[in-house]
Scaffold this active site. Structure first.
Site, PDB file in Angstrom:
ATOM      1  N   ARG A 179       1.301  -1.014   0.241  1.00  0.00           N
ATOM      2  CA  ARG A 179      -0.098   0.160  -0.290  1.00  0.00           C
ATOM      3  C   ARG A 179       0.803   1.322  -0.160  1.00  0.00           C
ATOM      4  O   ARG A 179       2.170   1.573   0.666  1.00  0.00           O
ATOM      5  CB  ARG A 179      -1.070  -0.225   1.371  1.00  0.00           C
ATOM      6  CG  ARG A 179      -1.522  -0.930   1.063  1.00  0.00           C
ATOM      7  CD  ARG A 179      -2.894  -0.795   2.372  1.00  0.00           C
ATOM      8  NE  ARG A 179      -3.349   0.136   2.022  1.00  0.00           N
ATOM      9  CZ  ARG A 179      -4.403   0.915   2.811  1.00  0.00           C
ATOM     10  NH1 ARG A 179      -4.312   0.477   3.853  1.00  0.00           N
ATOM     11  NH2 ARG A 179      -5.243   1.531   2.753  1.00  0.00           N
ATOM     12  N   SER A 180       0.270   2.128  -0.630  1.00  0.00           N
ATOM     13  CA  SER A 180       1.256   4.039  -0.830  1.00  0.00           C
ATOM     14  C   SER A 180       1.281   4.169   0.735  1.00  0.00           C
ATOM     15  O   SER A 180       2.925   4.634   0.592  1.00  0.00           O
ATOM     16  CB  SER A 180       0.465   4.434  -1.857  1.00  0.00           C
ATOM     17  OG  SER A 180      -0.426   4.924  -1.151  1.00  0.00           O
ATOM     18  N   SER A 181       0.431   4.386   1.659  1.00  0.00           N
ATOM     19  CA  SER A 181       0.323   4.057   2.608  1.00  0.00           C
ATOM     20  C   SER A 181       1.892   3.998   4.065  1.00  0.00           C
ATOM     21  O   SER A 181       2.406   4.873   4.874  1.00  0.00           O
ATOM     22  CB  SER A 181      -1.023   4.528   3.701  1.00  0.00           C
ATOM     23  OG  SER A 181      -0.907   2.928   3.549  1.00  0.00           O
ATOM     24  N   ARG A 198       5.394   5.558   2.165  1.00  0.00           N
ATOM     25  CA  ARG A 198       5.263   7.072   2.314  1.00  0.00           C
ATOM     26  C   ARG A 198       6.511   6.621   3.638  1.00  0.00           C
ATOM     27  O   ARG A 198       6.835   7.208   3.842  1.00  0.00           O
ATOM     28  CB  ARG A 198       4.399   7.463   2.374  1.00  0.00           C
ATOM     29  CG  ARG A 198       3.973   7.689   1.145  1.00  0.00           C
ATOM     30  CD  ARG A 198       3.010   8.694   0.852  1.00  0.00           C
ATOM     31  NE  ARG A 198       1.822   8.181   1.760  1.00  0.00           N
ATOM     32  CZ  ARG A 198       0.449   7.781   1.073  1.00  0.00           C
ATOM     33  NH1 ARG A 198       0.629   7.864   0.056  1.00  0.00           N
ATOM     34  NH2 ARG A 198      -0.542   6.962   1.987  1.00  0.00           N
ATOM     35  N   ASP A 251       0.920 -16.617  -9.278  1.00  0.00           N
ATOM     36  CA  ASP A 251      -0.118 -17.416 -10.782  1.00  0.00           C
ATOM     37  C   ASP A 251      -1.114 -17.608 -10.162  1.00  0.00           C
ATOM     38  O   ASP A 251      -1.893 -17.880  -9.450  1.00  0.00           O
ATOM     39  CB  ASP A 251       1.379 -18.237 -10.568  1.00  0.00           C
ATOM     40  CG  ASP A 251       2.532 -18.649 -10.877  1.00  0.00           C
ATOM     41  OD1 ASP A 251       2.695 -17.163 -11.251  1.00  0.00           O
ATOM     42  OD2 ASP A 251       3.645 -18.930 -10.828  1.00  0.00           O
ATOM     43  N   LEU A 253       4.758 -12.270   3.135  1.00  0.00           N
ATOM     44  CA  LEU A 253       5.250 -11.200   2.565  1.00  0.00           C
ATOM     45  C   LEU A 253       6.826 -10.778   2.842  1.00  0.00           C
ATOM     46  O   LEU A 253       6.478 -11.380   4.236  1.00  0.00           O
ATOM     47  CB  LEU A 253       4.411 -10.059   3.583  1.00  0.00           C
ATOM     48  CG  LEU A 253       2.937  -9.978   3.536  1.00  0.00           C
ATOM     49  CD1 LEU A 253       2.434  -9.644   4.998  1.00  0.00           C
ATOM     50  CD2 LEU A 253       1.852  -9.353   1.769  1.00  0.00           C
ATOM     51  N   GLU A 254       7.390 -10.551   2.361  1.00  0.00           N
ATOM     52  CA  GLU A 254       8.719  -9.861   2.380  1.00  0.00           C
ATOM     53  C   GLU A 254       8.856  -9.068   3.252  1.00  0.00           C
ATOM     54  O   GLU A 254       8.961  -7.437   2.177  1.00  0.00           O
ATOM     55  CB  GLU A 254       9.027 -10.085   1.279  1.00  0.00           C
ATOM     56  CG  GLU A 254       9.288 -11.525   1.005  1.00  0.00           C
ATOM     57  CD  GLU A 254       9.671 -11.446  -1.048  1.00  0.00           C
ATOM     58  OE1 GLU A 254       9.381 -10.318  -1.346  1.00  0.00           O
ATOM     59  OE2 GLU A 254       9.548 -12.980  -1.411  1.00  0.00           O
TER      60      GLU A 254
END
Length: 150
Positions: free
Chosen positions: A103-105, A108, A121, A131-132
């Site tokens: 997410r852009s939040s 930032r 896929d 998630l990394e």
């Protein structure tokens, strides 16, 4: 086929073969995406007194595992790297490609959500996504299981 808009995502979840659970469309459905939440399981390379080179022929070394509840928080310091699960499980039909992006939040704040493994896929099915998470910023950031992160 291109990116699915919100009404087609909702239709696929209701009537198609796309399964994402648990999901709250009122909170998670966006104009052309579905917000994914941070799960409870985290892994991090075991801290060592001296840096140890990762030699892929000999394995990556021991990872520390931690499970947090939604009341807990994880502070991700600059330079930290975690593997984490998503709260949602997935079954992607063979006619849809899923793409995981942060997410852009989060961006930032300097938090990246994936390094290179950003695709689900067609036919992907798993109890959670991976998630990394890395903090590339200069300040620590608190993350909480259950928060919308990608």
């Amino acid at each position: 086929m291109g990116v699915l808009p919100d009404h087609k995502i909702a239709r696929e979840l209701a009537y198609g073969e796309l399964e994402v659970e648990p999901v709250n469309l009122d909170e998670q459905l966006q104009p052309a995406s579905l917000d994914i939440r941070l799960g409870e399981h985290f892994k991090q390379f075991k801290p060592e007194k001296y840096f140890r080179i990762i030699d892929l022929e000999n394995g990556v070394g021991e990872m520390l595992e931690e499970k947090l509840s939604e009341k807990d928080e994880l502070v991700v310091y600059p330079g930290d790297f975690y593997l984490a699960d998503t709260k949602e499980s997935f079954h992607i039909p063979d006619y849809i490609l899923g793409e995981l992006t942060g997410r852009s939040s989060m961006a930032r704040l300097g938090i990246t959500i994936h390094q290179t493994a950003g695709l689900f896929d067609p036919g992907f099915s798993a109890p959670s996504g991976l998630l990394e998470i890395t903090n590339v910023g200069n300040r620590p950031v608190k993350l909480k299981p259950g928060m919308r992160i990608s």
